[in-house]
Design a protein around this motif. Structure first.
Motif, PDB file in Angstrom:
ATOM      1  N   GLU A 236       4.810   9.590   6.391  1.00 59.94           N
ATOM      2  CA  GLU A 236       5.555   8.388   5.227  1.00 59.94           C
ATOM      3  C   GLU A 236       5.063   8.834   4.044  1.00 59.94           C
ATOM      4  N   ALA A 237       3.694   9.479   3.647  1.00 57.93           N
ATOM      5  CA  ALA A 237       3.289   9.780   2.440  1.00 57.93           C
ATOM      6  C   ALA A 237       4.374  10.904   1.756  1.00 57.93           C
ATOM      7  N   GLY A 238       4.307  11.828   2.683  1.00 54.38           N
ATOM      8  CA  GLY A 238       5.258  13.089   2.366  1.00 54.38           C
ATOM      9  C   GLY A 238       6.557  12.584   1.982  1.00 54.38           C
ATOM     10  N   THR A 239       7.096  11.860   2.896  1.00 54.54           N
ATOM     11  CA  THR A 239       8.677  11.362   2.564  1.00 54.54           C
ATOM     12  C   THR A 239       8.838  10.669   1.210  1.00 54.54           C
ATOM     13  N   TYR A 240       7.937   9.740   0.790  1.00 57.33           N
ATOM     14  CA  TYR A 240       7.912   9.057  -0.469  1.00 57.33           C
ATOM     15  C   TYR A 240       7.660  10.027  -1.663  1.00 57.33           C
ATOM     16  N   ILE A 241       6.804  11.052  -1.364  1.00 57.33           N
ATOM     17  CA  ILE A 241       6.518  12.055  -2.495  1.00 57.33           C
ATOM     18  C   ILE A 241       7.816  12.721  -2.685  1.00 57.33           C
ATOM     19  N   ALA A 242       8.644  13.215  -1.717  1.00 63.42           N
ATOM     20  CA  ALA A 242       9.857  13.839  -1.740  1.00 63.42           C
ATOM     21  C   ALA A 242      10.623  12.993  -2.570  1.00 63.42           C
ATOM     22  N   LEU A 243      11.021  11.735  -2.081  1.00 60.85           N
ATOM     23  CA  LEU A 243      11.862  10.954  -2.639  1.00 60.85           C
ATOM     24  C   LEU A 243      11.489  10.523  -4.245  1.00 60.85           C
ATOM     25  N   ALA A 244      10.266  10.484  -4.422  1.00 60.13           N
ATOM     26  CA  ALA A 244       9.820  10.353  -5.737  1.00 60.13           C
ATOM     27  C   ALA A 244      10.404  11.495  -6.788  1.00 60.13           C
ATOM     28  N   ALA A 245      10.279  12.584  -6.381  1.00 58.07           N
ATOM     29  CA  ALA A 245      10.728  13.856  -7.003  1.00 58.07           C
ATOM     30  C   ALA A 245      12.044  14.187  -6.943  1.00 58.07           C
ATOM     31  N   ALA A 246      12.746  13.424  -6.128  1.00 57.69           N
ATOM     32  CA  ALA A 246      14.281  13.615  -6.026  1.00 57.69           C
ATOM     33  C   ALA A 246      14.690  12.515  -7.001  1.00 57.69           C
ATOM     34  N   VAL A 247      14.470  11.613  -6.950  1.00 61.72           N
ATOM     35  CA  VAL A 247      15.129  10.308  -7.667  1.00 61.72           C
ATOM     36  C   VAL A 247      14.349   9.453  -8.626  1.00 61.72           C
ATOM     37  N   GLY A 248      12.885   9.799  -8.829  1.00 63.23           N
ATOM     38  CA  GLY A 248      12.020   9.035  -9.504  1.00 63.23           C
ATOM     39  C   GLY A 248      11.780   9.270 -10.957  1.00 63.23           C
ATOM     40  N   GLU A 249      11.561   8.259 -11.729  1.00 62.87           N
ATOM     41  CA  GLU A 249      11.159   8.240 -13.166  1.00 62.87           C
ATOM     42  C   GLU A 249       9.819   7.957 -13.171  1.00 62.87           C
ATOM     43  N   GLY A 250       8.853   8.362 -12.500  1.00 65.92           N
ATOM     44  CA  GLY A 250       7.521   8.070 -12.317  1.00 65.92           C
ATOM     45  C   GLY A 250       7.179   7.017 -11.313  1.00 65.92           C
ATOM     46  N   ILE A 251       6.591   7.807 -10.101  1.00 66.35           N
ATOM     47  CA  ILE A 251       6.530   6.814  -8.995  1.00 66.35           C
ATOM     48  C   ILE A 251       4.803   6.983  -8.571  1.00 66.35           C
ATOM     49  N   GLN A 252       4.159   5.988  -8.087  1.00 75.23           N
ATOM     50  CA  GLN A 252       3.045   6.447  -7.540  1.00 75.23           C
ATOM     51  C   GLN A 252       2.869   6.010  -6.306  1.00 75.23           C
ATOM     52  N   ILE A 253       2.489   6.673  -5.293  1.00 69.78           N
ATOM     53  CA  ILE A 253       2.339   6.582  -3.977  1.00 69.78           C
ATOM     54  C   ILE A 253       0.923   6.340  -3.429  1.00 69.78           C
ATOM     55  N   ASP A 254       0.557   5.250  -3.093  1.00 73.35           N
ATOM     56  CA  ASP A 254      -0.879   4.774  -2.687  1.00 73.35           C
ATOM     57  C   ASP A 254      -1.176   4.913  -1.203  1.00 73.35           C
ATOM     58  N   ASN A 255      -2.522   4.964  -0.938  1.00 69.75           N
ATOM     59  CA  ASN A 255      -2.984   5.098   0.286  1.00 69.75           C
ATOM     60  C   ASN A 255      -2.488   6.581   0.836  1.00 69.75           C
TER      61      ASN A 255
END
Length: 419
Positions: A236-255
């Protein structure tokens, strides 16, 4: 029918917290059968696989109390009874009941496992280990019977012909109450195995070497209750990191535990993804130009097969061409045609996926062909211009806790629609 509807093309921003590991909890819950007292799990994700496992445990006689992310299970009422095919075949991880029931009762009658169709995933290694420990395997229709014919299961020296997470965990479950010592060579090293071993050791088991390729288990007669915190879900962490790189304008993934994602993060850095990694979080900046890379999956600590599909939409944003080779599940290509339907320049070539970017994605109707392919569809839908409708979303809900709510909080236009 339920579907996920995304109006894409929006930039996301904010923070998202990773839930407990799906691949841990689906083994931790069956492991609790071995306890002689109440076990409490904290950090349990809100996913349908957990719902299915609770249903199975209650059917077997366990008392289960669930409050938020805390799950309390009293397994003392569990009965030695056949588990019907219908309940068991809803998820692949049902095979962990083989090891736990065999360890507790010396026998088990369990339906053959289900889950995502990723090609051949035989359980021969599991059965080979059980037989080495004194169990006899027979088949009764769609059920499998394991029995030690009244004898206590005994320790054995077991060499895994191939590295297998499931077979390693199942052997541990069967061995913790066995008579004597069990040694597993060529064991899988995934963090989820360490998590299961930690729970069992806290219950009174004697397991050494989890996280290495040689695991030693000295059998004990009794295991007591305990409390355990489920590790963060690295997929799940890796998924949100990829998502953040694809469509994010600054996203922090915690835990996030960085040591569980080193090879994955190294590949993102090779692409040019800008991020800051701290003790338990990753902050992903807004990205500019990304470089195409090639990926080859391998057992832990290599690039995880479960992250091959979630990273693919991000690769389509990169300039250049590359290949993805999945050495674990060659059939893990269901997302390729769906991404092509969205406008991606991607195809399968032999046992590899070939892509070229950057691709301009346009919203359309797609389906989740398995759990991680579903995650890829969500990321691609967020990237795409216009409306994307994703069907077969039961796959996604099996492994991503509160995904609609988490993405909505980041600013996504995403809904779960029932028809």
């Amino acid at each position: 029918m339920r579907k996920i509807v995304i109006n894409g093309g929006r930039s996301l921003k904010g923070r998202v917290t990773v839930s407990g590991a799906k691949n841990s909890v689906v083994a931790l819950i069956p492991a609790i059968i071995l306890a002689d007292g109440i076990v409490t799990l904290d950090g349990v994700p809100a996913i349908s696989d957990v719902d299915s496992l609770i249903d199975i445990m209650e059917t077997m006689g366990a008392t289960v109390t669930r409050q938020g992310e805390t799950l309390e299970i009293d397994p003392r009422g569990v009965q030695d009874m056949p588990m019907p095919f219908g309940k068991i075949n809803s998820l692949r991880a049902s095979y962990y009941f083989y090891g736990s029931l065999l360890g507790r009762f010396g026998q088990a009658v369990v339906g053959l496992p289900g889950g995502c169709d990723l090609g051949p995933r035989p359980i021969d290694l599991h059965l080979k280990a059980f037989e080495a420990m004194g169990a006899r395997v027979t088949y009764e229709g769609q059920n499998m019977r394991l029995s030690t014919e009244g004898q206590r299961i005994h320790g054995a020296h077991i060499y895994m012909d191939t590295v297998s997470v499931g077979a390693t965990i199942n052997t541990i479950l069967a061995a913790v109450k066995a008579e004597g010592r069990t040694v597993i060579e060529n064991a899988a090293r995934e963090p989820e195995i360490i998590d299961v071993a930690t729970l069992l050791n806290n219950m009174g088991a004697r397991i050494r070497g989890a996280g290495t390729d040689i695991i030693t288990i000295d059998g004990v007669e009794n295991l007591h209750g305990t409390r355990h915190q489920v590790i963060p879900d690295r997929i799940e962490a890796g998924t949100y990191i990829a998502l953040a790189a694809a469509v994010g304008e600054g996203i922090q993934i915690d835990n996030v535990l960085y040591e569980h994602l080193e090879s994955y993060i190294a590949k993102l850095e090779e692409m040019g993804v800008r991020m800051t990694v701290s003790e338990d979080a990753v902050f992903v900046e807004k990205q500019d130009k990304l470089k195409a890379v090639s990926i080859k999956t391998s057992p832990y600590p290599g690039f995880a097969t479960d992250l091959q599909q979630p990273i693919t939409p991000l690769l389509l944003k990169a300039t250049g061409s590359g290949y993805i080779t999945d050495t674990i599940y060659e059939k893990r290509v269901g997302h390729v045609q769906e991404l092509a339907n969205l406008g991606a320049d991607i195809q399968t070539r032999g046992n590899r996926i070939a892509y070229k970017g950057p691709s301009h994605l346009r919203g359309t109707a797609v389906k989740a062909t398995d759990l991680r392919a579903g995650a890829a569809m969500v990321i691609a839908g967020l990237m795409a211009e216009g409306r994307t409708e994703i069907t077969n979303i039961e796959f996604i809900l099996r492994g991503y806790s509160n995904i609609i709510e988490k993405l909505t909080e980041l600013g996504a236009d995403i809904q779960l629609v029932e028809e």
